[in-house]
Design an enzyme around this catalytic site. Structure first.
Site: not given
Ligand code: MN
Length: 229
Positions: A105, A206, A208
């Protein structure tokens, strides 16, 4: 030996603690441990980063547009000048070591600015997809097309990949030395990598937040950590 991944410090408030934990969980599943690097003293941050086996540049606030030769636009967020300075200096020292780098990001944006590129300061008026879909962060909100022969394509496959989207800025002019690896449905760059570097990969989404339930997104962390060994 467990690889140690250095991550520039994102902050200590509750929201950032929540966001930070997602990186830690994904990297822990991949078999690494995390070292948070304070950014207040850029030279100390460089020293700490160089002690790590890999570098993860995480999400966060907008990069100061003055770093790519523009005045801040009305919708550009408040910059974090200490983080900007520390992360650019860390990249400068870390890239020549050829140790793995994963940029996420804001991280991909910092990487593009480091390589001399520019950013769209606000996508809201020019986007077709919804790139600021915070509530869909676990499931994904638009797809990206992966470009053949890139590292990202080898990791995620040829088919379009559904990704989440928590950004209102994106790469505009690509920095020389970077290769595009992923493009959104509405044409924005969502992945870059450094050609010939063993592992320097940036993504605009993202992973994650998706990695717990999406093996393809966890694979990004697994491959990154494997490259750190
Ligand atoms: Mn997006």
């Amino acid at each position: 030996m467990t690889p140690v991944i250095g991550i520039p410090q994102m902050g200590h408030d509750l929201f950032r603690k929540y966001m930070k934990q997602k990186y830690v969980s994904s990297l822990t599943r991949a078999g690494a441990e995390v070292r948070w690097i304070p950014v207040e003293d850029a030279q100390a941050a460089v020293t700490a980063a160089l002690e790590c086996d890999g570098l993860l540049l995480p999400g966060g606030s907008d990069v100061n547009p003055r770093l790519f030769g523009q005045e801040p636009a009305e919708k550009c967020g408040k910059p974090n000048d200490l983080r900007d300075a520390a992360e650019l200096q860390i990249l400068d020292a870390f890239l020549p070591t050829n140790k793995p780098i994963l940029a996420i990001c804001r991280g991909i944006q910092v990487m593009n600015v480091y390589f001399g590129g520019t950013l769209h300061q606000d996508l809201s008026k020019i986007q077709v997809c919804n790139h600021s879909a915070f509530l869909k962060k676990n499931k994904g909100s638009h797809t990206v097309k992966l470009l053949p022969r890139t590292k990202l394509c080898k990791l995620l496959g040829d088919a379009p990949v559904k990704v989440n989207s928590l950004h209102h800025q994106a790469i505009d002019r690509l920095g020389p030395g970077l290769t595009v690896s992923a493009v959104s449905e509405d044409g924005f760059i969502e992945g870059v990598e450094v050609f010939l570097h063993p592992f320097c990969v940036g993504v605009q989404w993202h992973p994650e937040h998706m990695s717990k339930n999406d093996p393809a997104q966890q694979q990004l962390f697994d491959a990154f950590v494997a490259a750190c060994k």
